[in-house]
Design a protein around this motif. Sequence first.
Motif, PDB file in Angstrom:
ATOM      1  N   UNK A 157      30.937  40.396  61.623  1.00  0.00           N
ATOM      2  CA  UNK A 157      31.594  39.825  62.742  1.00  0.00           C
ATOM      3  C   UNK A 157      30.774  39.878  63.840  1.00  0.00           C
ATOM      4  N   UNK A 158      30.272  41.278  64.156  1.00  0.00           N
ATOM      5  CA  UNK A 158      29.875  41.718  65.493  1.00  0.00           C
ATOM      6  C   UNK A 158      28.395  41.340  65.757  1.00  0.00           C
ATOM      7  N   UNK A 159      27.710  41.500  64.568  1.00  0.00           N
ATOM      8  CA  UNK A 159      26.130  41.343  64.606  1.00  0.00           C
ATOM      9  C   UNK A 159      25.727  39.971  64.183  1.00  0.00           C
ATOM     10  N   UNK A 160      26.437  39.482  63.240  1.00  0.00           N
ATOM     11  CA  UNK A 160      25.856  38.125  62.544  1.00  0.00           C
ATOM     12  C   UNK A 160      26.976  37.048  62.940  1.00  0.00           C
ATOM     13  N   UNK A 161      27.971  37.234  63.864  1.00  0.00           N
ATOM     14  CA  UNK A 161      28.740  36.148  64.362  1.00  0.00           C
ATOM     15  C   UNK A 161      29.927  35.500  63.516  1.00  0.00           C
ATOM     16  N   UNK A 162      30.158  35.918  62.333  1.00  0.00           N
ATOM     17  CA  UNK A 162      30.982  35.531  61.324  1.00  0.00           C
ATOM     18  C   UNK A 162      32.351  35.390  62.375  1.00  0.00           C
ATOM     19  N   UNK A 163      33.146  34.333  61.945  1.00  0.00           N
ATOM     20  CA  UNK A 163      34.621  34.490  62.484  1.00  0.00           C
ATOM     21  C   UNK A 163      35.558  35.298  62.011  1.00  0.00           C
ATOM     22  N   UNK A 164      35.477  35.089  60.865  1.00  0.00           N
ATOM     23  CA  UNK A 164      36.344  36.380  60.064  1.00  0.00           C
ATOM     24  C   UNK A 164      35.548  36.563  58.847  1.00  0.00           C
ATOM     25  N   UNK A 165      35.398  38.147  58.609  1.00  0.00           N
ATOM     26  CA  UNK A 165      34.632  38.726  57.468  1.00  0.00           C
ATOM     27  C   UNK A 165      35.804  39.235  56.694  1.00  0.00           C
ATOM     28  N   UNK A 166      35.927  38.763  55.239  1.00  0.00           N
ATOM     29  CA  UNK A 166      36.975  39.220  54.415  1.00  0.00           C
ATOM     30  C   UNK A 166      36.489  39.575  53.099  1.00  0.00           C
ATOM     31  N   UNK A 167      36.832  41.161  52.862  1.00  0.00           N
ATOM     32  CA  UNK A 167      36.536  41.710  51.606  1.00  0.00           C
ATOM     33  C   UNK A 167      36.995  40.726  50.312  1.00  0.00           C
ATOM     34  N   UNK A 168      36.163  40.444  49.408  1.00  0.00           N
ATOM     35  CA  UNK A 168      36.751  39.918  48.194  1.00  0.00           C
ATOM     36  C   UNK A 168      35.684  40.175  47.150  1.00  0.00           C
ATOM     37  N   UNK A 169      36.047  41.260  46.583  1.00  0.00           N
ATOM     38  CA  UNK A 169      35.244  42.121  45.510  1.00  0.00           C
ATOM     39  C   UNK A 169      35.289  41.135  44.400  1.00  0.00           C
ATOM     40  N   UNK A 170      34.211  41.696  43.427  1.00  0.00           N
ATOM     41  CA  UNK A 170      34.108  40.854  42.199  1.00  0.00           C
ATOM     42  C   UNK A 170      35.186  41.403  41.409  1.00  0.00           C
ATOM     43  N   UNK A 171      35.470  40.600  40.320  1.00  0.00           N
ATOM     44  CA  UNK A 171      36.822  40.973  39.480  1.00  0.00           C
ATOM     45  C   UNK A 171      36.440  40.664  38.081  1.00  0.00           C
ATOM     46  N   UNK A 172      37.276  41.277  37.154  1.00  0.00           N
ATOM     47  CA  UNK A 172      37.249  41.352  35.636  1.00  0.00           C
ATOM     48  C   UNK A 172      38.224  40.391  35.140  1.00  0.00           C
ATOM     49  N   UNK A 173      37.740  39.452  34.161  1.00  0.00           N
ATOM     50  CA  UNK A 173      38.509  38.353  33.412  1.00  0.00           C
ATOM     51  C   UNK A 173      39.256  39.322  32.309  1.00  0.00           C
ATOM     52  N   UNK A 174      40.418  39.802  32.769  1.00  0.00           N
ATOM     53  CA  UNK A 174      41.330  40.720  31.860  1.00  0.00           C
ATOM     54  C   UNK A 174      41.646  40.052  30.535  1.00  0.00           C
ATOM     55  N   UNK A 175      41.400  38.944  30.202  1.00  0.00           N
ATOM     56  CA  UNK A 175      41.743  38.289  28.982  1.00  0.00           C
ATOM     57  C   UNK A 175      40.435  38.544  27.950  1.00  0.00           C
ATOM     58  N   UNK A 176      39.737  38.900  28.475  1.00  0.00           N
ATOM     59  CA  UNK A 176      38.374  38.997  27.765  1.00  0.00           C
ATOM     60  C   UNK A 176      37.744  40.466  27.697  1.00  0.00           C
ATOM     61  N   UNK A 177      37.953  41.005  28.739  1.00  0.00           N
ATOM     62  CA  UNK A 177      37.533  42.418  28.707  1.00  0.00           C
ATOM     63  C   UNK A 177      38.428  43.387  28.424  1.00  0.00           C
ATOM     64  N   UNK A 178      38.505  43.549  26.870  1.00  0.00           N
ATOM     65  CA  UNK A 178      39.489  44.572  26.528  1.00  0.00           C
ATOM     66  C   UNK A 178      38.686  45.642  25.528  1.00  0.00           C
ATOM     67  N   UNK A 179      39.562  46.733  25.297  1.00  0.00           N
ATOM     68  CA  UNK A 179      39.249  47.684  24.209  1.00  0.00           C
ATOM     69  C   UNK A 179      39.171  46.900  22.910  1.00  0.00           C
ATOM     70  N   UNK A 180      38.224  47.019  22.060  1.00  0.00           N
ATOM     71  CA  UNK A 180      38.028  46.382  20.721  1.00  0.00           C
ATOM     72  C   UNK A 180      38.432  47.222  19.710  1.00  0.00           C
ATOM     73  N   UNK A 181      38.372  48.426  19.888  1.00  0.00           N
ATOM     74  CA  UNK A 181      39.085  49.432  19.002  1.00  0.00           C
ATOM     75  C   UNK A 181      37.699  49.902  17.947  1.00  0.00           C
ATOM     76  N   UNK A 182      36.460  49.131  18.171  1.00  0.00           N
ATOM     77  CA  UNK A 182      35.209  49.366  17.369  1.00  0.00           C
ATOM     78  C   UNK A 182      34.970  50.818  17.203  1.00  0.00           C
ATOM     79  N   UNK A 183      34.099  51.308  16.224  1.00  0.00           N
ATOM     80  CA  UNK A 183      33.364  52.683  16.289  1.00  0.00           C
ATOM     81  C   UNK A 183      32.030  52.565  17.040  1.00  0.00           C
ATOM     82  N   UNK A 184      31.774  53.968  17.843  1.00  0.00           N
ATOM     83  CA  UNK A 184      30.604  53.827  18.571  1.00  0.00           C
ATOM     84  C   UNK A 184      29.430  53.911  17.863  1.00  0.00           C
TER      85      UNK A 184
END
Length: 366
Positions: A157-184
């Motif tokens: 906002x202050x150096x590059x002139x953005x009107x509104x800078x808002x954090x929008x972090x990456x996110x995880x697809x909770x339906x696909x990224x799950x513990x599978x229970x497989x052996x190491x």
Amino acid sequence: MTRSLDIVLLGLSLSSSWGNGHATTYRALIKGLRRAGHKVLFLERDVPWYASHRDLPSPDFCELAYYSDIGTMIERHGERLRRADAVIVGSYVPHGVQLIDRLEALEPKRLCFYDIDTPVTLAKLDRADQEYLALRQIPLFDAYFSFSGGEVLTRLEQRYGARRAIALYCSVDESRYVRTGESHRWDFGYLGTYSPDRQPTLERLLLEPARRLPSMRFVVAGPQYPAEIEWPANVERIEHLPPADHASFYSRQRFTLNVTRGDMIAAGWSPSVRLFEAAACGAPIVSDFWQGLDELLPDGKALFIARAPEDVVALLTEVPDSDRLAVAAAARKLVMSSHTGAARAGELVRALSDLPAKPAFDRISA
């Protein structure tokens, strides 16, 4: 703004995760929007390197359309772009500067930018590299959504002139990224496309520990690694791992490594989507350090921070399974409560609701 929104996203790629982390980020966010009742059109430039590696050519959670040139795309989708509740352009879109100028000329209700590479973008602008965004264009956006939070938002906002800078972090697809229970299968692993500024950390925190622990099993998955890299004999290489296999990959590691690009370390507050995905799968995370990480996932409680090969060796050989699993469980709880696609979609919709909409006109000005 509680009604159903019509959002148009123009991003690097939704159809292909090959060599980029944008695809899974967009997929999680758009799925969250869809589940909340919103409608999304994703416009993707048709380029050969993604066309030949598409792992999601026809998503069932949004419209996906390809285009070969900006003019034809504007002719075909101009009315939708002008009347949508929000038009959001992503970072690293091919011919992004030209695209943004054409979109701005359409006078959409809300024109926004989603920077999934904020520290890289700002470093490029500082050296007059306008590959996909021009400095003069930043004030054009009603909102600049940023992959990075913290003091980066103030700089925008202050150096590059953005009107509104808002954090929008990456996110995880909770339906696909799950513990599978497989052996190491592996004691320690890493998933990520080759990057010159990440490679020294990968060398220090994975390859060197592999040399010191020849009886343990390691793995590195991801494309574009140079042929001249000398991989220790106990490091398995996987050239490309499609998102459908990510959960299994993370679930089969005793520990997994998170490596951050140099620009993002310098900026701080820039969590990679891989960080959230690994946590959602219940993989205990070992990460390099950057400002803000400890507040997102506290060191020793939700992940392990390593700075040297000795730190990794100690983790792999000394940490009891009970402690390892407790840390992984804490990370998963934090991510599932605050960093899913559904959570991020809610943040986006609330942010858009605070932006005044420009009126739609009856005639398109191309």
